[in-house]
Each structure stands twice: as C-alpha cells, then as structure tokens.
Design a protein around this motif. Structure first.
Motif, PDB file in Angstrom:
ATOM      1  N   UNK A   1      -1.450  -4.953  -4.897  1.00  0.00           N
ATOM      2  CA  UNK A   1      -0.757  -3.675  -5.084  1.00  0.00           C
ATOM      3  C   UNK A   1      -1.757  -2.528  -5.151  1.00  0.00           C
ATOM      4  N   UNK A   2      -1.502  -1.476  -4.393  1.00  0.00           N
ATOM      5  CA  UNK A   2      -2.352  -0.283  -4.445  1.00  0.00           C
ATOM      6  C   UNK A   2      -1.842   0.646  -5.537  1.00  0.00           C
TER       7      UNK A   2
ATOM      8  N   UNK B   1     -14.103   0.950   2.469  1.00  0.00           N
ATOM      9  CA  UNK B   1     -14.331   0.076   1.322  1.00  0.00           C
ATOM     10  C   UNK B   1     -13.023  -0.319   0.661  1.00  0.00           C
ATOM     11  N   UNK B   2     -12.079   0.619   0.613  1.00  0.00           N
ATOM     12  CA  UNK B   2     -10.770   0.333   0.012  1.00  0.00           C
ATOM     13  C   UNK B   2     -10.041  -0.744   0.814  1.00  0.00           C
ATOM     14  N   UNK B   3     -10.073  -0.615   2.129  1.00  0.00           N
ATOM     15  CA  UNK B   3      -9.426  -1.615   2.988  1.00  0.00           C
ATOM     16  C   UNK B   3     -10.065  -2.985   2.802  1.00  0.00           C
TER      17      UNK B   3
ATOM     18  N   UNK C   1       0.820  -1.213   0.000  1.00  0.00           N
ATOM     19  CA  UNK C   1       0.000   0.000   0.000  1.00  0.00           C
ATOM     20  C   UNK C   1       0.851   1.259   0.000  1.00  0.00           C
ATOM     21  N   UNK C   2       2.058   1.174   0.550  1.00  0.00           N
ATOM     22  CA  UNK C   2       2.931   2.350   0.655  1.00  0.00           C
ATOM     23  C   UNK C   2       3.227   2.934  -0.712  1.00  0.00           C
TER      24      UNK C   2
ATOM     25  N   UNK D   1      -2.622  -8.905  -7.826  1.00  0.00           N
ATOM     26  CA  UNK D   1      -3.905  -8.226  -7.993  1.00  0.00           C
ATOM     27  C   UNK D   1      -3.652  -6.744  -7.756  1.00  0.00           C
ATOM     28  N   UNK D   2      -4.324  -5.883  -8.511  1.00  0.00           N
ATOM     29  CA  UNK D   2      -4.087  -4.439  -8.377  1.00  0.00           C
ATOM     30  C   UNK D   2      -5.388  -3.709  -8.064  1.00  0.00           C
ATOM     31  N   UNK D   3      -5.312  -2.816  -7.079  1.00  0.00           N
ATOM     32  CA  UNK D   3      -6.418  -1.934  -6.717  1.00  0.00           C
ATOM     33  C   UNK D   3      -6.193  -0.565  -7.347  1.00  0.00           C
TER      34      UNK D   3
END
Length: 389
Positions: free
Chosen positions: A145-146, A254-256, A104-105, A208-210
């Motif tokens: 991955x964010x 929701x993101x978390x 997330x960083x 997986x990517x957000x």
C-alpha cells in the motif's frame, strides 16, 4: 472465376499470445499515475511478472496509449482493466487471479478542500474497497500500500508541541492535528492495518506499507506527479520568489523499486517503510540547481527573491498551492531511512541529479517548451575515454 476451377475458402485466424499462468500476476492500481507508471515499467522490464493495471476508463486514449507504449515489446504485455476507487464492485474482477496487489492509486487534492470529508472519505473508502476485493479473491498473497510521510509526521508540519522533529516508522500522525490531506492518508493507512488484523484466518493476506516523501524524478508519460509541479514551475520561469520551505524528497525510480522489493521479500510483511533520500532540501536550493543547469540554455532564473512569511500568508488566502505549503514554511524535519536502505536495499538517487533528470524529462515530453539554446542532457563520458591531458 474461370470455368473448371474450384473455389477454395481459407479461414484466417489471429493467434492470441499464450499466457503462462504460472507467472505471478501483479495488479497496479492507478496505472496512469506518476509512481505507478514507473512501477509498471520496472515490472515489465524484469520479465518476471505478468502485470495488470487499472484505469478509470479504457476509452481514455490520453491515459491508455502511453501505458501501452511503456514497454511495447515486454515479455508479458501489459493488461489493462477498468476500476474506480469509489466503486467497490469494480475491484473484484481487477484483483481476480492476482498474487500481488500494489495499491498506488490515491486521490490528491489541488488545494485545501472546504469540506475535509471530500478528501478523507475517498481515501479511506477507496483503500477498503481494494482490500475487501483482495480478501475475497482467494489468490492475493500480499498487498503493498502506498501511504505517505503525511501519515508519519503530519507531512512537513510535524507533530504539534514536539521538540524533537526526528521521525521513524514507529511514529504516527495524530489525525486531529493534521490538515485534511495528511489526515486522509493517516486514516486510510490506519484503516488498512485494522482491516487486515481483523480478517478471519482463511481470508488473510500480507500487508506492507510505503511512506514516501515528496516524489520527484523523471516523467515517463505526460502525466507528471503533483509534486513535480514545483520543478516545472521553476523551469518555466513562474517562480521569481521563493519561501523558506524545506522539502523532504525521494526519487520516483527509488519509490517504484521499493514497492517491488517490498512485494518480493518475505521479511517485509507487516512493516512500514519511510522512503526519503533528503530530509531538508530547500526550495531555494532546488531553484539554484535548476538555474545552474538551465539558465545557460536560455531559461529564466528562478527563486532569486526570498518571499517573507507574512507575504506568503497573504498569498495563501487566495492561492490553493500556497495554502497547502504555508503551514510548512520554516519547519525542519528529519526522517530516519535506515529501514529503506538496510532492508529494501535502496541506495537513494542523488538529489541534484534527480532534479536535473526531472527537468530534462519535462522538456523532452513537451511539458516545458524548448528554448533556442536548449541542447539537452549531455551524455556521460566513460571513465576510460576522458581526456586527461
């Protein structure tokens, strides 16, 4: 000691908690960040995982103490370790033994950098440093991955020359057309997909990517996200005028949740997920929501004046925040969130409630002062207890 008495020595040891190594270990990078703290909190509440978070320095009480206090009675206490995105070697011990990594960083500049490489290189190199450690770990099964909608649509600007400003996970921002931050997110995500694709079979892991929109929602530590600054400014009486800015938003809760579901569901492997609840929620509307709830509590009304675009342009010449949003003024983009709803099962939070929840959290954490008239959030009345007379 009296004569005739023998001396007895008692050895006292402090028992260490027994760690059940059969419980999956999850690494959350950038643990003190806005999205990361919510993700860690949800993971700890579930009790299904051991959680390790990374911080730049364990000596920073400002960052470490709030993390320790998130869920102090968690079934598996939070573990913290030091790691820096620019220090490749620091990620080897960080990912050791982890089954999942939620990366997330990510560096977010306060304004438009003079040299684009100042934001691009840390984003790309930092991502590759984490993924390299995952490939060498022998234990990491999946990385979430964010990224950002910045890698989908050039942020809130949209692709140049495109008449249909509706975007899905199939869309990619053309890096050459993007501002430095949007370019950095695009290049970092591209680098991640290429890295995993090129790995030898024995080192492969799932990715997986957000791709979240601007993230709002309540803060649970004093480290509020950069985008929350919009709401903080409105509540603090620092926004007498607003520009015609349409925001694309999503709730941090929701993101978390999306990160955790994407980590768990096998069918998410190899996919991107746009995380959006509202595609065109204007900055002016945000101010109206804040005003309705908080002006009666003694806060100054925000956004009563509409700022012309030419004035915004002038301000952008010397104001870093305005320089970031100026290219997005007047733009309207739509994002398809079917994959988020149907595959991740995320039913997004109501946008107005999200804004109000954010405001109350800012006040309760002391990030915005309380007024004498402040009464706090009113408790919800259970349906059966409502007076219908």
């Amino acid at each position: 000691m009296a004569s005739g008495q023998s001396e007895i020595t008692v050895a006292v040891t402090t028992a260490k908690p027994v760690v059940d190594e059969s419980v999956p270990l999850v690494l959350v990078s950038g643990a003190s960040g806005y999205i990361a703290t919510h993700t860690i909190q949800q993971l700890l509440i579930s009790g299904n995982y051991r959680v390790r978070g990374t911080v730049r320095s364990l000596k920073s009480e400002e960052k470490v103490k709030p993390l320790r206090e998130l869920i102090p009675d968690a079934k598996y206490p939070l573990e913290l370790c030091e790691a820096d995105l620019q220090d490749k070697g620091s990620w080897i011990p960080a990912v050791k033994g982890c089954k999942y990594v939620l990366h997330i960083a990510s560096p977010l500049p306060p304004g438009v950098p003079k040299n684009p490489e100042d934001v691009i290189r840390p984003a790309v190199d930092g991502t590759l440093n984490v993924l390299s450690a995952c490939a060498e770990s022998g234990s990491v099964l999946r990385v979430v991955l964010t990224s950002s909608i910045a890698a989908v649509s050039c942020g809130l600007v949209g692709h140049p020359g495109r008449s249909d400003n509706t975007y899905s996970e199939e869309d990619w921002s053309p890096p050459e057309a993007c501002a430095p931050y949007e370019r950095s997110k695009t290049l970092a995500e591209r680098a991640a997909w290429d890295f995993v694709k090129d790995l030898p079979e024995e080192k492969k892991f799932e990715l997986v990517v957000m791709n979240p929109a601007a993230v709002f929602g309540p803060v649970i530590t004093k480290n509020a996200g950069t985008t929350v600054g919009f709401i903080k400014a409105a509540l603090s009486g620092e926004v007498p005028a607003v520009v015609n800015l349409n925001m694309v938003v999503i709730d941090v809760r929701d993101v978390a949740q999306a990160h955790i579901v994407a980590m768990e569901k096998p069918e998410c492997n190899g996919k991107r997920y746009i995380l959006v609840s509202d595609s065109n929620f204007s900055f002016r509307k945000m101010c109206e929501v804040v005003n309705k709830e908080f002006v009666p509590q003694g806060y100054k009304a925000a956004g009563k004046i509409k700022l012309p675009k030419f004035v915004a342009w002038f301000i952008s010449l010397f104001n870093s925040e305005m320089s970031l949003i100026y290219p997005s003024i007047g733009k309207q983009l739509t994002f398809i969130n079917n994959r988020m709803i149907n595959e991740l099962g995320i039913q997004p939070q109501d946008t107005e409630k999200m804004i109000i929840d954010t405001c109350y959290s800012l006040v309760e954490f002391g990030l915005v002062p309380k007024t004498p008239q402040y009464h706090g959030a009113k408790p919800k009345v259970p349906q059966g207890d409502q007076n219908l007379s």
